[in-house]
Design an enzyme around this catalytic site. Structure first.
Site, PDB file in Angstrom:
ATOM      1  N   MET A   1      -5.415   5.244   2.302  1.00  0.00           N
ATOM      2  CA  MET A   1      -6.701   4.873   2.866  1.00  0.00           C
ATOM      3  C   MET A   1      -6.750   3.406   3.282  1.00  0.00           C
ATOM      4  SD  MET A   1      -7.915   7.785   2.864  1.00  0.00           S
ATOM      5  CE  MET A   1      -9.472   7.360   3.603  1.00  0.00           C
ATOM      6  N   ASN A   2      -5.684   2.653   2.941  1.00  0.00           N
ATOM      7  CA  ASN A   2      -5.593   1.239   3.345  1.00  0.00           C
ATOM      8  C   ASN A   2      -6.767   0.429   2.802  1.00  0.00           C
ATOM      9  OD1 ASN A   2      -4.894   2.926   6.298  1.00  0.00           O
ATOM     10  ND2 ASN A   2      -3.290   2.069   5.025  1.00  0.00           N
ATOM     11  N   HIS A   3      -7.051   0.688   1.523  1.00  0.00           N
ATOM     12  CA  HIS A   3      -8.117  -0.033   0.813  1.00  0.00           C
ATOM     13  C   HIS A   3      -7.517  -0.946  -0.252  1.00  0.00           C
ATOM     14  CE1 HIS A   3     -10.933   3.649   1.683  1.00  0.00           C
ATOM     15  NE2 HIS A   3     -10.657   2.948   2.773  1.00  0.00           N
ATOM     16  N   GLU A   4      -6.361  -1.510   0.026  1.00  0.00           N
ATOM     17  CA  GLU A   4      -5.660  -2.269  -1.002  1.00  0.00           C
ATOM     18  C   GLU A   4      -6.485  -3.469  -1.472  1.00  0.00           C
ATOM     19  OE1 GLU A   4      -4.286  -3.734   3.006  1.00  0.00           O
ATOM     20  OE2 GLU A   4      -4.539  -1.782   2.066  1.00  0.00           O
TER      21      GLU A   4
ATOM     22  N   ASP B   1      -4.906   0.983  -4.470  1.00  0.00           N
ATOM     23  CA  ASP B   1      -5.389   1.545  -3.209  1.00  0.00           C
ATOM     24  C   ASP B   1      -5.867   2.958  -3.488  1.00  0.00           C
ATOM     25  OD1 ASP B   1      -5.985   2.036  -0.557  1.00  0.00           O
ATOM     26  OD2 ASP B   1      -3.916   2.008   0.160  1.00  0.00           O
TER      27      ASP B   1
END
Length: 606
Positions: free
Chosen positions: A534-537, A336
């Site tokens: 950033m919650n881009h996992e 992430d």
């Protein structure tokens, strides 16, 4: 937190929306056709394709596969449909407290989240038709060309930048002033990509500061990725453009979306997946797929469902008493983007984005009548920069600077609470800003070295999974962010910001008082206390060639070792792209739809 007076104003605002013809038109345009929602199962519960999850990947698939009138498509979504507040871009933060968020949090961290409750950062994910695209901040970035060329170099044939660019373009309805007829953009797709109509004075100053330091103002989704820009966002003339809005408004009798349906297990006949089990309204049901089951539940819930169904690491599954169908590295390779929340500045003689400015009557009226002004912005983030630091290993930017015309005190502490920032930390670092006008830069590492894992806590499908991101386990990630802190301070000292008397706020993180404020060691400590997830996992169901022992799916996104099963979401990404990942998920959905159509129309059976 937003106080009762602001809630009252918000209720009045929503009432005024409902009484305005312009907004009624918007509401109608966002309403999904009734005949695609919650119909009885076709053919005694048999479909050609079952899609699990109606997020960015699943919505694209539902649209594109249902273009074939001879196929029946079922989409199972654990959440409900969108509501009115979701459509107002600047109210995104409120969705973090709603039933539309799964409400996940990471396991207690050793090296990060130290300023959060129980050392656990929040990991919000959308539980709604539209998925996380319905609750996120709508930022649209594709990544760098080399990101996708690297995917291809890893053995993923068909995934080079040259090969995925047509699918980015296919998804887009691009409408950014000054970028017309670009060969990098699409203009006839479903997904709206626009600038916000609202740009603050200090947002413009950010771009000016970039020019002072030798950076161009660029189209970061075009030829160049290094430079400064206003954010390109998934907006439709001042309203959120989610996956649901973009892809699920077609009136198609062969498409059925069942809401509040939680899938708990894949149904298998040996190593052939032929359906799923789901629960809705406390009733358990089985539905069957004659062609494929496609998982689009996201980087967290897709691996969870695979492992519950016996596809995953043998030792882990056997320990939980789950029968192993396929020994596979499900749940590994999790990355992430992570940044820093804490570097804020005060300014004078300028208006920034704050709750006291958002609910002025003229601001409400401007949005209600014209879908313009502050409320049409995406809730704080306004501009973006991608730069290379001394730690960059190739030509790609390794640092993002997310510019916010406000701070974590601008909304009365709502975002801090959503991020689980401890009360005493918020008071020391953010409440101490008082009523000053502020701006913030979040420096975000783009190629994190720290890698995490997702696993099961139990074989109970209603238990949340164990999320172990291992943030900052590689200290170099902190060092890249530290470079961003220094760049932010240089921007504050630029000519563009000096005219607003920009001043670094010296609210000290309580756990870092042993270090001199402003020293490198202080910032390292502050970064570990207040990371910005950033919650881009990505990556938990890694795509790779058969020769890759860590690969779970092949380059056609078919799960190794079983038939009739494919994955179409961010979990398949073998490496994290620069920027924000949602645009890449739309691309994956578009490309996957074409692959599926081609395979089945050629008579191939997975």
């Amino acid at each position: 937190m937003i106080g009762p007076d602001k809630i009252a104003q918000l209720i009045l605002f929503v009432t005024s929306l409902a009484e305005t013809r312009t907004i009624l038109d918007i509401l109608y345009s966002y309403k999904l056709p009734n005949n695609i929602l919650n119909r009885e199962e076709a053919g005694n519960g048999k479909y050609d394709f079952i899609i699990v999850g109606a997020g960015s990947g699943g919505s694209v698939l539902a649209n594109r596969l249902s273009e074939n009138k001879g196929w029946n498509i079922l989409v199972l979504e654990a959440g409900n449909t969108e509501n009115l507040l979701m459509q107002v871009p600047s109210l995104s933060v409120l969705m973090q407290f709603s039933p539309f968020n799964w409400g996940y949090k990471v396991e207690p961290q050793e090296n990060a989240c130290l300023g959060m409750i129980d050392r656990q950062c929040a990991w919000p994910r959308g539980k709604v038709v539209g998925g996380s695209s319905s609750i996120n901040y709508m930022i649209h970035t594709r990544g760098n060309k080399l990101d996708y060329d690297r995917w291809a170099a890893l053995g993923n044939e068909g995934w080079s930048y040259r090969e995925v660019l047509p699918y980015f373009k296919k998804s887009e309805r691009f409408n950014v002033p000054g970028i017309e007829n670009s060969s990098y953009h699409g203009y006839d797709g479903h997904l709206c990509v626009e600038h916000s109509s609202y740009h603050s004075e200090i947002g413009k100053a950010f771009l000016e500061a970039g020019e002072e330091f030798g950076y161009k103002t660029i189209d970061y989704n075009g030829e160049e990725q290094i430079g400064f820009s206003f954010i390109q966002a998934n907006l439709d003339a001042g309203v959120r453009c989610s996956a649901a809005k973009a892809y699920l408004q077609a009136n198609r009798p062969n498409l059925n979306i069942v809401t509040r349906a939680k899938v708990t297990k894949l149904l298998m006949d040996g190593k052939r997946v032929h359906g799923v089990v789901y629960v809705k309204n406390k009733r358990w049901k089985k539905v069957f797929a004659t062609k494929e089951v496609i998982l689009s539940a996201g980087t967290i819930d897709t691996p969870k469902l695979l492992m519950l169904s016996g596809i995953g690491p043998r030792e882990h599954l056997e320990k939980l008493g789950i029968k192993v169908v396929q020994d596979s590295k499900v749940g590994y390779n999790v990355y992430d983007h992570l940044g820093f929340l804490g570097i804020s500045f005060t300014v004078k003689n300028v208006v920034t984005q704050s709750i006291r400015n958002a609910f002025k009557s003229e601001v409400l009226l401007e949005y209600v009548l014209n879908r313009n002004g502050f409320l049409s912005s995406i809730g704080g983030p306004e501009a973006i920069a991608f730069v290379r630091t001394k730690y960059a290993t190739d030509s790609r930017p390794d640092l993002e600077l997310l510019f916010i015309s406000g701070s974590l005190n601008s909304d009365g502490g709502t975002l801090s609470e959503a991020m689980r920032v401890r009360k005493e930390v918020h008071e020391a670092v953010y409440e101490s800003l008082g009523d000053n006008e502020t701006w913030t830069i979040w420096p975000i590492v783009q190629h994190p070295r720290s890698v995490g894992r997702i696993s099961l806590k139990s074989k109970n499908p209603f238990d949340p999974p164990r999320l172990e991101p291992n943030f900052f386990s590689d200290p170099l990630d902190v060092e890249v962010i530290l470079e961003g802190v220094k760049i932010a301070m240089n921007i504050s000292n630029s000519k563009a910001f000096r005219r607003y008397e920009s001043t670094l706020h010296d609210g000290v993180v309580p756990g870092c008082r042993i270090f001199e404020f402003g020293s490198d060691d202080y910032w390292r400590c502050a970064i570990r206390h207040l990371p910005s997830m950033m919650n881009h996992e990505i990556g938990s169901v890694k795509m790779g060639p058969r020769s890759d022992p860590d690969a779970v799916v092949d380059p056609q996104l078919r799960v190794y070792g079983v038939r009739g099963l494919r994955v179409v979401d961010a979990s398949i990404m073998p490496a994290i792209p620069v920027g924000h990942v949602n645009a890449g998920i739309y691309m994956i959905g578009e490309k996957a739809a074409d692959m599926i159509k081609q395979e089945w129309q050629m008579g191939y059976e997975n």
